[in-house]
Design an enzyme around this catalytic site. Sequence first.
Site, PDB file in Angstrom:
ATOM      1  N   LYS A 115       0.816  -1.225   0.000  1.00  0.00           N
ATOM      2  CA  LYS A 115       0.000   0.000   0.000  1.00  0.00           C
ATOM      3  C   LYS A 115       0.846   1.269   0.000  1.00  0.00           C
ATOM      4  CE  LYS A 115      -4.097  -2.026   0.119  1.00  0.00           C
ATOM      5  NZ  LYS A 115      -5.118  -1.853  -0.910  1.00  0.00           N
TER       6      LYS A 115
ATOM      7  N   SER B  11       1.535  -9.734  -1.263  1.00  0.00           N
ATOM      8  CA  SER B  11       1.216  -8.310  -1.099  1.00  0.00           C
ATOM      9  C   SER B  11       1.479  -7.771   0.299  1.00  0.00           C
ATOM     10  CB  SER B  11      -0.249  -8.076  -1.479  1.00  0.00           C
ATOM     11  OG  SER B  11      -1.096  -8.921  -0.732  1.00  0.00           O
TER      12      SER B  11
ATOM     13  N   GLU C   9      -9.601   5.936   3.234  1.00  0.00           N
ATOM     14  CA  GLU C   9     -10.447   4.870   3.753  1.00  0.00           C
ATOM     15  C   GLU C   9      -9.533   3.680   4.008  1.00  0.00           C
ATOM     16  OE1 GLU C   9      -9.781   5.276   0.622  1.00  0.00           O
ATOM     17  OE2 GLU C   9      -9.127   3.220   0.205  1.00  0.00           O
TER      18      GLU C   9
HETATM   19  C1  LIG Z   1      -1.842  -7.126   2.316  1.00  0.00           C
HETATM   20  C2  LIG Z   1      -2.967  -6.760   1.418  1.00  0.00           C
HETATM   21  N1  LIG Z   1      -3.069  -7.364   0.224  1.00  0.00           N
HETATM   22  C3  LIG Z   1      -4.070  -7.084  -0.633  1.00  0.00           C
HETATM   23  C4  LIG Z   1      -5.055  -6.175  -0.299  1.00  0.00           C
HETATM   24  C5  LIG Z   1      -6.153  -5.938  -1.280  1.00  0.00           C
HETATM   25  O1  LIG Z   1      -6.082  -4.691  -1.871  1.00  0.00           O
HETATM   26  P1  LIG Z   1      -5.728  -4.518  -3.399  1.00  0.00           P
HETATM   27  O2  LIG Z   1      -6.615  -5.431  -4.146  1.00  0.00           O
HETATM   28  O3  LIG Z   1      -6.010  -3.086  -3.653  1.00  0.00           O
HETATM   29  O4  LIG Z   1      -4.286  -4.850  -3.575  1.00  0.00           O
HETATM   30  C6  LIG Z   1      -4.997  -5.506   0.939  1.00  0.00           C
HETATM   31  C7  LIG Z   1      -6.018  -4.524   1.289  1.00  0.00           C
HETATM   32  O5  LIG Z   1      -6.112  -4.023   2.347  1.00  0.00           O
HETATM   33  C8  LIG Z   1      -3.922  -5.809   1.811  1.00  0.00           C
HETATM   34  O6  LIG Z   1      -3.805  -5.221   3.003  1.00  0.00           O
END
Ligand SMILES: Cc1ncc(COP(=O)(O)O)c(C=O)c1O
Length: 411
Positions: free
Chosen positions: A100, A393, A122
């Site tokens: 993020k 992620s 948000e």
């Molecule tokens: C670690 C992590 N991965 C994925 C996501 C999903 O978000 P996005 O689809 O925007 O990557 C989030 C959302 O809070 C997250 O914290």
Amino acid sequence: MSTLFPNAQEAYFGPDAEGFYGPYGGRFVPETVMPALIELTAAYKEAREDEAFAAELTDLYVNYVGRETPLYSAKRLAEAVGLGRVLLKREDLCHTGAHKINNTLGQCLLAKRMGKKRVIAETGAGQHGVATATTAALMGLECAVFMGVEDIRRQSLNVYKMRLLGAEVIPVDEGSGTLANAVTAALRHWVERVEDTFYVLGSAVGPHPYPLMVRDFQSVIGNEIIAQLAEKNIGHVDAVCACVGGGSNAIGTFYPFVSAGAQFADTELVGAEAAGKGLDTGETGASLTLGSPGIMHGFYSYLLQDEAGNPLEAYSISAGLDYPGVGPEHAFFKDEGFVRYEPVSDTEALKAFELLTLTEGIIPAIESSHALALLPGLAEKYGPQATVVVTLSGRGDKDIDIVREAGLGGE
Ligand SMILES: Cc1ncc(COP(=O)(O)O)c(C=O)c1O
């Protein structure tokens, strides 16, 4: 031409001037918000072409976030799932523990450039809220974060972190008290305070130019993967995977592969969305699999909606994936067949969480575990010699209470 994003034009054209990806995207907002979006679009266009902006952001990526993040070969995991090679893009090692921050740094730099003194955001899982609060502290910006009451309950550690970082956390008790309600509240607040406030949106959703900005800032993930594959002399990759909530880590992973055109024509791109308790249970977040096109939060895309077009409540064990819509570029990629989107249940995600933890000593976010859960299916499809890249992620510290409640680790 963009100086920030070297791959970002040729093979695939991206949104048109009004922010449409095929039929998806656009700006479906009240007239009162339109001037702010037009101002933002112009400011971003200028920043995108400014080498000084790119240099400042790159410096923060390197020296503050710790980029580039490794592309780590997870050998024991590969063996356990029956693949030749699994390469993990370690966004969990970014400062604040998830991808993020790639986006919040870009948007907050833009906020400063536009002379705004205050940012709002948000948050669902709290990762975007923490990343925004962190960036606001770094840049001396006032910060308020809207968060659903159910997410406040599920992610209390991140709530406390945001407060420690000097942000105000504003509880949203409408609807299910989750991410979609937080976005609605933040958008409503932005309309009232647009003079001095910049809305830092956390995923590749919302009205134009947000999906474009978020994609651009997150494309550092895919661009690094492509460069790292070349450095490692890996000529062929069978599949590249990422989880999809609103879709920011996935679009940042996939877009550079799509825009590279022929070079990766035989690499399959696979997005994992949340099936929740199951596609037929009504408790799901699988908007691409089960949804239909509609409008929410100022953009047109696949949505879980009722017959009157009202968004349904989404459910997932992971707070970052329970959004009833999805970024418009993903809707376009689905229709065009650029990316295959597969639903992954809570149970499958928890199993993948446990497997990575036990085979590699890496505790992943439950969101990221959805992408890991694709591996056994890909092993079946591509065989034991195949190479698969997974964007990890985020890290799982924030999810410890949830996995404990689910009975992992013998408790
Ligand atoms: C670690 C992590 N991965 C994925 C996501 C999903 O978000 P996005 O689809 O925007 O990557 C989030 C959302 O809070 C997250 O914290």
